[in-house]
Design an enzyme around this catalytic site. Structure first.
Site, short mmCIF file in Angstrom:
data_model
loop_
_atom_site.label_atom_id
_atom_site.label_comp_id
_atom_site.label_asym_id
_atom_site.label_seq_id
_atom_site.Cartn_x
_atom_site.Cartn_y
_atom_site.Cartn_z
N HIS A 1 72.68 81.82 -86.35
CA HIS A 1 71.87 82.96 -85.97
C HIS A 1 71.01 83.42 -87.16
O HIS A 1 69.83 83.76 -87.00
CB HIS A 1 72.79 84.09 -85.49
CG HIS A 1 72.08 85.33 -85.10
ND1 HIS A 1 71.12 85.37 -84.11
CD2 HIS A 1 72.19 86.60 -85.57
CE1 HIS A 1 70.66 86.60 -83.99
NE2 HIS A 1 71.29 87.37 -84.86
N ARG B 1 87.36 83.98 -76.81
CA ARG B 1 86.06 83.37 -76.56
C ARG B 1 85.22 83.29 -77.82
O ARG B 1 84.29 82.47 -77.91
CB ARG B 1 85.34 84.18 -75.46
CG ARG B 1 84.33 83.39 -74.71
CD ARG B 1 83.92 84.03 -73.38
NE ARG B 1 82.67 83.43 -72.97
CZ ARG B 1 82.22 83.37 -71.73
NH1 ARG B 1 82.91 83.91 -70.75
NH2 ARG B 1 81.08 82.79 -71.45
N ASN C 1 81.96 80.53 -81.05
CA ASN C 1 80.87 80.86 -81.97
C ASN C 1 80.98 80.15 -83.31
O ASN C 1 80.27 80.49 -84.25
CB ASN C 1 80.82 82.38 -82.19
CG ASN C 1 80.39 83.11 -80.94
OD1 ASN C 1 79.51 82.65 -80.23
ND2 ASN C 1 81.04 84.22 -80.66
N HIS D 1 77.99 79.63 -85.48
CA HIS D 1 76.91 80.43 -84.91
C HIS D 1 76.51 81.64 -85.76
O HIS D 1 75.39 82.13 -85.60
CB HIS D 1 77.27 80.86 -83.48
CG HIS D 1 77.08 79.77 -82.46
ND1 HIS D 1 77.77 78.59 -82.51
CD2 HIS D 1 76.24 79.67 -81.38
CE1 HIS D 1 77.39 77.81 -81.49
NE2 HIS D 1 76.47 78.45 -80.80
N LYS E 1 85.30 74.13 -72.82
CA LYS E 1 84.76 75.48 -72.73
C LYS E 1 85.42 76.25 -71.60
O LYS E 1 85.77 77.43 -71.74
CB LYS E 1 83.24 75.46 -72.53
CG LYS E 1 82.68 76.88 -72.41
CD LYS E 1 81.20 77.02 -72.67
CE LYS E 1 80.81 78.50 -72.60
NZ LYS E 1 79.37 78.73 -72.77
N HIS F 1 68.05 75.45 -81.45
CA HIS F 1 69.35 76.11 -81.54
C HIS F 1 70.45 75.15 -82.03
O HIS F 1 71.22 75.49 -82.95
CB HIS F 1 69.73 76.72 -80.18
CG HIS F 1 71.07 77.39 -80.19
ND1 HIS F 1 71.32 78.53 -80.95
CD2 HIS F 1 72.24 77.10 -79.55
CE1 HIS F 1 72.58 78.90 -80.76
NE2 HIS F 1 73.16 78.06 -79.92
N ARG G 1 73.18 93.48 -55.78
CA ARG G 1 74.50 93.52 -56.44
C ARG G 1 75.16 92.15 -56.53
O ARG G 1 76.39 92.06 -56.58
CB ARG G 1 75.43 94.50 -55.72
CG ARG G 1 74.98 95.93 -55.82
CD ARG G 1 76.07 96.91 -55.56
NE ARG G 1 75.49 98.24 -55.52
CZ ARG G 1 74.96 98.79 -54.43
NH1 ARG G 1 74.96 98.13 -53.29
NH2 ARG G 1 74.45 99.99 -54.48
N GLU H 1 85.15 88.06 -72.52
CA GLU H 1 85.07 88.25 -73.96
C GLU H 1 85.82 89.50 -74.39
O GLU H 1 85.30 90.34 -75.14
CB GLU H 1 83.58 88.37 -74.35
CG GLU H 1 83.28 87.75 -75.68
CD GLU H 1 81.80 87.43 -75.84
OE1 GLU H 1 80.97 88.16 -75.31
OE2 GLU H 1 81.50 86.42 -76.49
N GLU I 1 76.43 71.02 -80.08
CA GLU I 1 77.46 71.81 -79.37
C GLU I 1 78.61 70.91 -78.92
O GLU I 1 79.76 71.34 -78.86
CB GLU I 1 76.86 72.56 -78.17
CG GLU I 1 75.81 73.60 -78.52
CD GLU I 1 76.38 74.97 -78.96
OE1 GLU I 1 77.62 75.16 -78.91
OE2 GLU I 1 75.57 75.83 -79.34
N LYS J 1 77.94 83.65 -68.50
CA LYS J 1 77.07 84.57 -69.23
C LYS J 1 75.63 84.38 -68.78
O LYS J 1 75.10 83.26 -68.86
CB LYS J 1 77.15 84.31 -70.74
CG LYS J 1 78.38 84.89 -71.39
CD LYS J 1 78.23 84.80 -72.90
CE LYS J 1 79.44 85.35 -73.62
NZ LYS J 1 79.23 85.35 -75.09
#
Lengths: 361, 361
Positions: A253, A242, A246, A249, A227, A266, A121, A237, A185, A143
């Protein structure tokens, strides 16, 4: 040594920036994790030397250490590889205080972080990113996760690290293309949040490309701070804030999906995606063309692409964008600049404008 | 209808207790989860009827619904079965608002809860427990997880539900032995936290054994409230407070391991474990024998065991206790009563006393 403090109440932590001081990680870990005796370094063959240096630093500060080496590549970001880490942790009799130390790029951080989030956990996690992209993006914000055949990062959790240790010396051996990809980025943070930082990047192209330690520490620290500001306001989020991270992005993507992973790194996809989003903002119109021009100039100086590739069909790209997990009910949604240093979410952007932007060389 | 509010700041939720009112779940879910359109009911063949009733109630309140049926048994609490739930969620195009509804006992709640905790970094979860044990224990407190060959619940997370819906009518079809097993955890709450509640149980054996709805709602509501009080103070098992919920469980875990899963149900092992712990407290001495006697009387009235089995070797039991994940450095640690309604953690209890207790019939 510089420190960026991420303020998340009981889950607060520091991002430490340094150059050629991996030994410093030991005392930091000991101080932050006084109840821990075992540290398990998760790494891959590409950064074996860094992994060993980290292990030595931790051993020096009284940790028993062990290493788990994961195979290379995005395909390893899977539940299967996570289970291999679980097995290794069980074999090492890891307890709730055992520290997982992720030494590597984004794949290693996401994967080791997810194993740490779900073993017993939640085990304490130290992030030691070795790529620019991981330093300014994936190692900050909590994340973690792995891919599912149906979606990137579809399986995951929010699990804030106990600390992030960034040694810019690790970037000395990073391949040039990967380094430049990470700069995309960095540029993004300037466009979405900080016009002054964008101007700093414009004025310091050479030291940045030369990987000058002072310039590196500044751009990484500023990126992490920007950030962290967003993550502090919207840790999980939930408020929509947040989402501004993106920027570029949705296009990126689509480029990655239609081009196939591997066509562009990326950051390359993000660079072209930002220019597309900025052109879209011009057409609506939200901004003057000069804002797009300045991004193009800077990204090109960093050797990054600034438009879609002619071989990629607009139909295919748009279909991916409509299916994007951030899209709602098939509408085209974008984060767009409203001036340099500021973005907003725009819903239901006309497809004709997106097509015009994709066709612009 | 009664409500127990679990106060965890932004993760607060209600436990609703009712009898024969499954339709009421629909409006509650709609009210609590206004942004959700799809509800996925995870259940097993044993509670197919309840699962269908829950689906109908949710459909009535405007949810699209789907069901995932997992095979029966503790062996299903695995990463593999979790992956089957991930696959089904992906197939259903679940998004971040999709609600996972766990209808069943502890295995279903833990498993569906873990899938919900880790799909898309966390989906909202509704718990609809159908066994007494799940109602008073596993559906409260946010612990979710699956087993690893090296340890029960070794892979898991803390993921608080958006709500818990307890319909005592579901207990009408619960096999007698499973029902009585659940009563062991109810007795536990009285011993560790609430002498008055213990006296209520002593005075209401008959209506409790007859599954009288009023008595059921009271004992379940009180158990949930007592557990919630502890969870509110120590949500993530960090302060040590939550450990008091493990009264009887160090012994119980040894009985389950040495006896083999299946020899005793969990609650049966806990019942005998509580009596052993109470006898240990007498020998130290912390309490008068009458406190143990009253537990024995009550547990026997509920048809529960109150001592180890002669066939189980004390050496083997003690070895498991020394390896317990709550043990530190191989010491024998127990939660022991200091009076009725109060327990404390005792480190380094002499093995000789533990042996005496295990030998007491």
């Amino acid at each position: 040594m510089e420190t960026v403090h991420v303020n998340l109440g009981p889950r607060s932590y520091d991002i430490v920036l340094t150059t050629a001081d991996v030994a410093g990680l030991g005392p930091l870990a000991r101080n932050r994790l006084s109840a821990s005796s075992l540290a398990v370094v998760v790494t891959d063959a590409n950064v074996a030397a860094q992994g060993e240096a980290v292990q030595a630093a931790l051993a020096q500060s009284g940790f028993r250490t062990a290493a788990i080496t994961i195979p290379l590549g995005e395909a390893q970001k899977s539940v299967d590889t996570t289970c291999r880490i679980y097995d290794a942790l069980a074999e090492l009799a890891a307890d709730r205080q055992t520290v997982v130390v992720a030494v590597g790029g984004g794949v290693t951080g996401d994967l080791a972080g997810f194993a740490a989030a779900t073993y017993n956990r939640g085990l304490p996690l130290l992030m030691v990113p070795t790529t620019l992209l991981a330093m300014v993006d994936s190692s900050v914000g909590g994340k973690v996760g792995v891919n599912h055949p149906r979606g990137k990062n579809l399986i995951g959790a929010f699990h804030q690290p106990a600390g992030v240790w960034i040694d810019t010396e690790f970037l000395n051996t990073l391949p040039d293309r990967e380094y430049r990809s990470g700069l995309a980025e960095v540029v993004k943070y300037g466009v979405i949040l900080d016009a002054e930082f964008f101007e700093y990047l414009e004025a310091h192209r050479e030291p940045i490309l030369a990987r000058d330690p002072v310039a590196l520490r500044h751009i990484i620290a500023r990126s992490c701070r920007l950030k962290a500001d967003v993550v502090e306001e919207d840790e999980r989020e939930e408020t929509g804030l947040r989402a501004m991270l993106n920027y570029g992005h949705t296009f990126a993507h689509a480029f990655e999906t239609v081009g196939g992973y591997g066509a562009w790194l990326h950051g390359e996809a993000v660079a072209a995606g930002m220019v597309c989003a900025s052109r879209l903002a011009e057409k609506i119109p939200l901004i003057e063309p000069t804002i797009t021009e300045r991004q193009i100039q800077l990204l090109q100086a960093f050797g990054l692409p600034t438009a879609s590739q002619p071989a990629w069909s607009a139909d295919a790209l748009i279909e991916v964008m409509r299916r994007d997990k951030k899209a709602k009910a098939g509408k085209l949604r974008f984060i767009l600049p409203t001036r340099l240093g500021r973005v907003s979410l725009f819903d239901d952007v006309p497809e004709s404008l997106v097509r015009e932007v994709l066709a612009t060389p």
